[in-house]
Design a protein around this motif. Structure first.
Motif, PDB file in Angstrom:
ATOM      1  N   ILE A   7      35.610  64.954  23.165  1.00  0.00           N
ATOM      2  CA  ILE A   7      34.778  63.749  23.117  1.00  0.00           C
ATOM      3  C   ILE A   7      33.292  64.032  23.325  1.00  0.00           C
ATOM      4  O   ILE A   7      32.528  63.126  23.653  1.00  0.00           O
ATOM      5  CB  ILE A   7      35.237  62.720  24.173  1.00  0.00           C
ATOM      6  N   LEU A  31      32.149  58.586  21.622  1.00  0.00           N
ATOM      7  CA  LEU A  31      32.496  57.502  22.537  1.00  0.00           C
ATOM      8  C   LEU A  31      31.940  56.176  22.053  1.00  0.00           C
ATOM      9  O   LEU A  31      32.591  55.131  22.185  1.00  0.00           O
ATOM     10  CB  LEU A  31      32.002  57.815  23.953  1.00  0.00           C
ATOM     11  N   GLN A  32      30.772  56.211  21.477  1.00  0.00           N
ATOM     12  CA  GLN A  32      30.200  54.979  20.942  1.00  0.00           C
ATOM     13  C   GLN A  32      31.083  54.403  19.840  1.00  0.00           C
ATOM     14  O   GLN A  32      31.263  53.192  19.749  1.00  0.00           O
ATOM     15  CB  GLN A  32      28.800  55.236  20.384  1.00  0.00           C
ATOM     16  N   ILE A  77      34.152  52.860  21.411  1.00  0.00           N
ATOM     17  CA  ILE A  77      33.798  51.571  22.002  1.00  0.00           C
ATOM     18  C   ILE A  77      33.668  50.507  20.925  1.00  0.00           C
ATOM     19  O   ILE A  77      34.178  49.393  21.065  1.00  0.00           O
ATOM     20  CB  ILE A  77      32.480  51.684  22.809  1.00  0.00           C
ATOM     21  N   GLN A 105      37.111  49.654  19.667  1.00  0.00           N
ATOM     22  CA  GLN A 105      37.840  48.901  20.701  1.00  0.00           C
ATOM     23  C   GLN A 105      37.295  47.487  20.870  1.00  0.00           C
ATOM     24  O   GLN A 105      38.005  46.599  21.339  1.00  0.00           O
ATOM     25  CB  GLN A 105      37.773  49.649  22.039  1.00  0.00           C
ATOM     26  N   THR A 120      43.502  55.718  27.010  1.00  0.00           N
ATOM     27  CA  THR A 120      43.464  56.651  28.139  1.00  0.00           C
ATOM     28  C   THR A 120      42.031  57.083  28.447  1.00  0.00           C
ATOM     29  O   THR A 120      41.779  57.703  29.473  1.00  0.00           O
ATOM     30  CB  THR A 120      44.314  57.908  27.866  1.00  0.00           C
ATOM     31  N   LEU A 121      41.113  56.756  27.543  1.00  0.00           N
ATOM     32  CA  LEU A 121      39.713  57.115  27.786  1.00  0.00           C
ATOM     33  C   LEU A 121      38.972  56.062  28.598  1.00  0.00           C
ATOM     34  O   LEU A 121      37.785  56.228  28.910  1.00  0.00           O
ATOM     35  CB  LEU A 121      38.994  57.354  26.458  1.00  0.00           C
ATOM     36  N   ASP A 178      38.920  55.126  31.717  1.00  0.00           N
ATOM     37  CA  ASP A 178      38.283  55.559  32.958  1.00  0.00           C
ATOM     38  C   ASP A 178      37.001  56.350  32.699  1.00  0.00           C
ATOM     39  O   ASP A 178      36.000  56.183  33.391  1.00  0.00           O
ATOM     40  CB  ASP A 178      39.241  56.437  33.774  1.00  0.00           C
ATOM     41  N   VAL A 179      37.071  57.197  31.683  1.00  0.00           N
ATOM     42  CA  VAL A 179      35.890  57.983  31.328  1.00  0.00           C
ATOM     43  C   VAL A 179      34.766  57.064  30.876  1.00  0.00           C
ATOM     44  O   VAL A 179      33.612  57.170  31.333  1.00  0.00           O
ATOM     45  CB  VAL A 179      36.229  58.992  30.208  1.00  0.00           C
ATOM     46  N   ILE A 180      35.113  56.147  30.002  1.00  0.00           N
ATOM     47  CA  ILE A 180      34.095  55.236  29.466  1.00  0.00           C
ATOM     48  C   ILE A 180      33.490  54.382  30.574  1.00  0.00           C
ATOM     49  O   ILE A 180      32.269  54.241  30.678  1.00  0.00           O
ATOM     50  CB  ILE A 180      34.702  54.357  28.354  1.00  0.00           C
ATOM     51  N   ALA A 211      33.387  54.985  33.796  1.00  0.00           N
ATOM     52  CA  ALA A 211      32.577  55.805  34.700  1.00  0.00           C
ATOM     53  C   ALA A 211      31.208  56.084  34.093  1.00  0.00           C
ATOM     54  O   ALA A 211      30.183  56.010  34.781  1.00  0.00           O
ATOM     55  CB  ALA A 211      33.305  57.111  35.013  1.00  0.00           C
ATOM     56  N   LEU A 212      31.188  56.375  32.794  1.00  0.00           N
ATOM     57  CA  LEU A 212      29.912  56.654  32.143  1.00  0.00           C
ATOM     58  C   LEU A 212      29.043  55.401  32.060  1.00  0.00           C
ATOM     59  O   LEU A 212      27.825  55.466  32.228  1.00  0.00           O
ATOM     60  CB  LEU A 212      30.141  57.223  30.746  1.00  0.00           C
ATOM     61  N   GLN A 213      29.678  54.257  31.797  1.00  0.00           N
ATOM     62  CA  GLN A 213      28.924  52.999  31.739  1.00  0.00           C
ATOM     63  C   GLN A 213      28.253  52.714  33.072  1.00  0.00           C
ATOM     64  O   GLN A 213      27.066  52.415  33.141  1.00  0.00           O
ATOM     65  CB  GLN A 213      29.851  51.835  31.378  1.00  0.00           C
ATOM     66  N   TRP A 220      27.569  54.768  35.479  1.00  0.00           N
ATOM     67  CA  TRP A 220      26.532  55.738  35.799  1.00  0.00           C
ATOM     68  C   TRP A 220      25.280  55.488  34.972  1.00  0.00           C
ATOM     69  O   TRP A 220      24.159  55.558  35.474  1.00  0.00           O
ATOM     70  CB  TRP A 220      27.035  57.161  35.598  1.00  0.00           C
ATOM     71  N   GLY A 221      25.473  55.173  33.699  1.00  0.00           N
ATOM     72  CA  GLY A 221      24.334  54.906  32.811  1.00  0.00           C
ATOM     73  C   GLY A 221      23.529  53.703  33.272  1.00  0.00           C
ATOM     74  O   GLY A 221      22.293  53.736  33.286  1.00  0.00           O
ATOM     75  N   MET A 243      28.038  49.812  24.936  1.00  0.00           N
ATOM     76  CA  MET A 243      27.664  51.075  24.327  1.00  0.00           C
ATOM     77  C   MET A 243      26.400  51.673  24.940  1.00  0.00           C
ATOM     78  O   MET A 243      26.307  52.885  25.125  1.00  0.00           O
ATOM     79  CB  MET A 243      27.452  50.857  22.840  1.00  0.00           C
ATOM     80  N   PRO A 271      24.851  51.685  27.957  1.00  0.00           N
ATOM     81  CA  PRO A 271      24.885  52.511  29.161  1.00  0.00           C
ATOM     82  C   PRO A 271      25.515  53.880  28.922  1.00  0.00           C
ATOM     83  O   PRO A 271      25.084  54.880  29.512  1.00  0.00           O
ATOM     84  CB  PRO A 271      25.741  51.685  30.128  1.00  0.00           C
ATOM     85  N   VAL A 272      26.497  53.932  28.055  1.00  0.00           N
ATOM     86  CA  VAL A 272      27.116  55.219  27.734  1.00  0.00           C
ATOM     87  C   VAL A 272      26.089  56.135  27.072  1.00  0.00           C
ATOM     88  O   VAL A 272      25.982  57.318  27.390  1.00  0.00           O
ATOM     89  CB  VAL A 272      28.346  55.030  26.834  1.00  0.00           C
ATOM     90  N   ASP A 298      22.857  55.991  27.505  1.00  0.00           N
ATOM     91  CA  ASP A 298      21.916  56.414  28.551  1.00  0.00           C
ATOM     92  C   ASP A 298      22.485  57.558  29.368  1.00  0.00           C
ATOM     93  O   ASP A 298      21.779  58.510  29.700  1.00  0.00           O
ATOM     94  CB  ASP A 298      21.595  55.234  29.488  1.00  0.00           C
ATOM     95  N   ALA A 299      23.759  57.453  29.691  1.00  0.00           N
ATOM     96  CA  ALA A 299      24.398  58.500  30.483  1.00  0.00           C
ATOM     97  C   ALA A 299      24.437  59.802  29.699  1.00  0.00           C
ATOM     98  O   ALA A 299      24.087  60.865  30.220  1.00  0.00           O
ATOM     99  CB  ALA A 299      25.804  58.077  30.889  1.00  0.00           C
ATOM    100  N   VAL A 315      32.497  60.198  37.129  1.00  0.00           N
ATOM    101  CA  VAL A 315      32.483  60.716  35.761  1.00  0.00           C
ATOM    102  C   VAL A 315      33.247  62.040  35.704  1.00  0.00           C
ATOM    103  O   VAL A 315      34.103  62.245  34.836  1.00  0.00           O
ATOM    104  CB  VAL A 315      31.028  60.925  35.272  1.00  0.00           C
ATOM    105  N   ALA A 324      37.007  61.509  36.217  1.00  0.00           N
ATOM    106  CA  ALA A 324      37.631  60.893  35.039  1.00  0.00           C
ATOM    107  C   ALA A 324      37.809  61.919  33.926  1.00  0.00           C
ATOM    108  O   ALA A 324      38.854  61.965  33.263  1.00  0.00           O
ATOM    109  CB  ALA A 324      36.788  59.712  34.559  1.00  0.00           C
ATOM    110  N   TRP A 343      41.356  63.322  32.409  1.00  0.00           N
ATOM    111  CA  TRP A 343      41.624  63.181  30.983  1.00  0.00           C
ATOM    112  C   TRP A 343      41.850  64.546  30.338  1.00  0.00           C
ATOM    113  O   TRP A 343      42.753  64.709  29.517  1.00  0.00           O
ATOM    114  CB  TRP A 343      40.492  62.441  30.273  1.00  0.00           C
TER     115      TRP A 343
END
Lengths: 114, 114
Positions: A23, A29-30, A33, A36, A92-93, A95-97, A99-101, A103-104, B13, B15-16, B18-19, B96, B99, B103
């Motif tokens: 990823i 990831l964008q 998103i 989704q 399954t992604l 949590d990753v998404i 967490a990144l959101q 943090w961002g 999207m 914030p992701v 930005d991260a 992050v 996660a 994964w």
DNA sequence: AATAGCAGTTACCTAAAGGTAACCAGTAAA
DNA sequence: TTTACTGGTTACCTTTAGGTAACTGCTATT
């Protein structure tokens, strides 16, 4: 060795490596998103992601399909209709998404707050 | 659940994006993990990360320092001693990292399990 | 005296990512 | 009839990431 453990460090690092192999990059990831969120059509996804180009989107969609994160369905109407939908594996992604959101968002606040 | 909403999609999207601007790339998270595991010295960090080179490590350490994720301290002994340590801000990346670790582990299992 | 470790830097090069613009066939609306 | 939309592909080019190897000044070890 005082406190740092080589083996522990490796076993923390390797899974992150494995994840990034799938990823990494600016777009994956964008795109997930976007799909989704309900975007299904090529141009629809393209318009939903600022600055992405057809060429890059086409390539990344192929990658994501190979990794079984999304599904490409062709409806043979005329003209041909193509739909991209998320596979269960994409969930399954979350949590990753998330967490990144988080943090961002926080990072942006930090930067602007200065 | 899943709504087809343009605005919602954007706000998920951005914030992701930005991260990823800060922690994207093959190496940054691995370096943070290494330093958080207790590695402090340049060569020590270098040896802890398979396949990384001095050149790349030097550049990435500068990036991480600029983003205030790590601190570089020079002890002016002779020869010069340099230490890299995590800043408190690096701890905000724990979610992050965790996660991605989860994964990655799961993904490896999925791939090998086939 | 030679070797090795330290913390990098420099020059050179390749590979991958990404951008630009044109283009295709088919359809539908103006 | 022209325009615009669909889902992409193609050719060409630039930018970025990253790899290789040599080299620096300094010190400590052999």
């Amino acid at each position: 060795m005082i406190k740092h453990n080589h083996t522990e460090c490796r076993s923390a690092m390797m899974p992150v490596r494995d994840a990034l192999d799938v990823i990494s990059g600016k777009w994956k990831l964008q795109i997930i998103i976007s799909i989704q969120s309900g975007n299904k059509r090529f141009r629809e996804i393209e318009r939903s992601i600022p600055k992405i180009t057809s060429k890059v989107l086409a390539k990344e969609l192929k990658d994501l399909e190979e990794h079984q994160l999304i599904k490409r369905t062709v409806y043979d109407e005329s003209p041909v209709l193509v739909e991209y939908t998320p596979m269960p594996y994409a969930e399954t992604l979350q949590d990753v998404i998330i967490a990144l959101q988080k943090w961002g968002l926080n990072h942006r606040k930090k930067i602007l707050g200065k």
